[in-house]
Design a protein around this motif. Sequence first.
Motif, PDB file in Angstrom:
ATOM      1  N   TYR A 140      34.705  46.647  30.985  1.00 40.79           N
ATOM      2  CA  TYR A 140      35.253  46.277  32.296  1.00 40.79           C
ATOM      3  C   TYR A 140      34.181  45.627  33.171  1.00 40.79           C
ATOM      4  O   TYR A 140      34.433  44.611  33.833  1.00 40.79           O
ATOM      5  CB  TYR A 140      35.832  47.516  32.970  1.00 40.79           C
ATOM      6  N   GLU A 141      32.986  46.200  33.172  1.00 40.79           N
ATOM      7  CA  GLU A 141      31.907  45.648  33.993  1.00 40.79           C
ATOM      8  C   GLU A 141      31.491  44.259  33.519  1.00 40.79           C
ATOM      9  O   GLU A 141      31.259  43.346  34.324  1.00 40.79           O
ATOM     10  CB  GLU A 141      30.703  46.588  33.974  1.00 40.79           C
ATOM     11  N   MET A 205      44.648  47.368  29.487  1.00 40.15           N
ATOM     12  CA  MET A 205      44.997  48.507  30.341  1.00 40.15           C
ATOM     13  C   MET A 205      45.546  49.680  29.531  1.00 40.15           C
ATOM     14  O   MET A 205      45.595  50.810  30.020  1.00 40.15           O
ATOM     15  CB  MET A 205      46.021  48.072  31.397  1.00 40.15           C
ATOM     16  N   GLU A 206      45.940  49.417  28.280  1.00 41.81           N
ATOM     17  CA  GLU A 206      46.497  50.479  27.439  1.00 41.81           C
ATOM     18  C   GLU A 206      45.417  51.197  26.633  1.00 41.81           C
ATOM     19  O   GLU A 206      45.717  52.094  25.845  1.00 41.81           O
ATOM     20  CB  GLU A 206      47.532  49.881  26.468  1.00 41.81           C
ATOM     21  N   TYR A 221      41.200  47.870  35.029  1.00 42.36           N
ATOM     22  CA  TYR A 221      41.636  46.600  34.448  1.00 42.36           C
ATOM     23  C   TYR A 221      42.725  45.931  35.279  1.00 42.36           C
ATOM     24  O   TYR A 221      42.894  44.713  35.194  1.00 42.36           O
ATOM     25  CB  TYR A 221      42.081  46.808  32.997  1.00 42.36           C
ATOM     26  N   GLU A 222      43.456  46.713  36.076  1.00 43.16           N
ATOM     27  CA  GLU A 222      44.400  46.102  37.018  1.00 43.16           C
ATOM     28  C   GLU A 222      43.664  45.226  38.020  1.00 43.16           C
ATOM     29  O   GLU A 222      44.156  44.161  38.415  1.00 43.16           O
ATOM     30  CB  GLU A 222      45.195  47.185  37.751  1.00 43.16           C
ATOM     31  N   SER A 228      42.103  37.677  38.008  1.00 40.87           N
ATOM     32  CA  SER A 228      42.541  36.560  37.175  1.00 40.87           C
ATOM     33  C   SER A 228      43.692  35.806  37.841  1.00 40.87           C
ATOM     34  O   SER A 228      43.733  34.563  37.811  1.00 40.87           O
ATOM     35  CB  SER A 228      42.965  37.088  35.802  1.00 40.87           C
ATOM     36  N   LYS A 229      44.619  36.539  38.469  1.00 40.22           N
ATOM     37  CA  LYS A 229      45.742  35.901  39.173  1.00 40.22           C
ATOM     38  C   LYS A 229      45.244  35.079  40.359  1.00 40.22           C
ATOM     39  O   LYS A 229      45.685  33.945  40.580  1.00 40.22           O
ATOM     40  CB  LYS A 229      46.735  36.956  39.660  1.00 40.22           C
ATOM     41  N   ARG A 230      44.319  35.668  41.140  1.00 38.08           N
ATOM     42  CA  ARG A 230      43.786  34.948  42.307  1.00 38.08           C
ATOM     43  C   ARG A 230      43.047  33.686  41.870  1.00 38.08           C
ATOM     44  O   ARG A 230      43.164  32.632  42.513  1.00 38.08           O
ATOM     45  CB  ARG A 230      42.855  35.865  43.107  1.00 38.08           C
TER      46      ARG A 230
END
Length: 322
Positions: A140-141, A205-206, A221-222, A228-230
């Motif tokens: 994640y980091e 996320m799973e 991860y959300e 990513s969306k932004r």
Amino acid sequence: MPNYKKVSEKIEEIRIDNPRTTNSYLRWINIVNAGKAEIEYLRRNYKFDLSHLKAAVGSALSQRPMIIQGPDYLFLILHFPVFKDGRVVSGEVDFFVGHGFLVTAHNNNLKALSDFANLSKKSPDSLLSYSLESSAVLLYEILGRLINECYRLSDDNSLAINEVEELIFNNQQKKAVEKILILRRNIINIRKIMQNHKNILKKLMEMESSLVEKKSIKRFYESLVEDSKRLWEMLDNQKEMVEVLNGTNESLLNDQMTNIMKTLTIFSVIVFPLTLLAAIFGMNAKKMPFVDHPYGFWMIIGIMLLGSFGMMLFFKKKGWLQ
């Protein structure tokens, strides 16, 4: 136990070990430009699928991102935009994620990943994964740093858009054309590279970890999915802005060309009476008017000038000389 070990010229091992926990340390194997020797090292020390190892070779570049669940590890291929030689290209990172370890294989062109590796060597206690000792958190980091680097590229695009806007409205349309083309190419390349990240991150996320609650991993991860969306929305806005600037620039260039053609047309029409009369009196026919007159030359010049002056008056009356 030292937290850093240089295994070979291309392999480094970073150990993230929090002495305040009873967990085993977290091992990060970072490989740059993996070749046969590096793949053999991974084969000996980890039970990775041979096809996944071949995909991690430095010369083998995947055309699309992917996520594959192995027997006891997760294999990922992700691409990130890299600014190189004045344009944006794709930089690939291959991840092997398992309990207590994370392997990254990449070319040495991802500055964000190199900077994070240096930080992990010097100040491992500054990492979130130091307190949790989870490979899922370390992944994640790393992904967070790589996505933040994409924001920097997007900011560079915004500055370039402002520069193009200044050029256009300072009547430097020809100089703006090249910059618009470069911008369009870079934005298209970033969009192409980043288009599937959201789906991959949603699958991450799973992930399950024996050290971190699943809801915590999902929350981490959300945040990457939102980033990513932004980023995608910013790229959409930049794409639209560049298209608008390109249309404006083309309109101004067309207007300049129209003015040039208008000037040339007016000039050719004004000169037309001179050319016509010169051709007529150059025929050497017998009994040409004014030819035998003592002031014939000046009379012919006067007729020519009168014709041109009449054309100028006609254009002025029509408002075509403005």
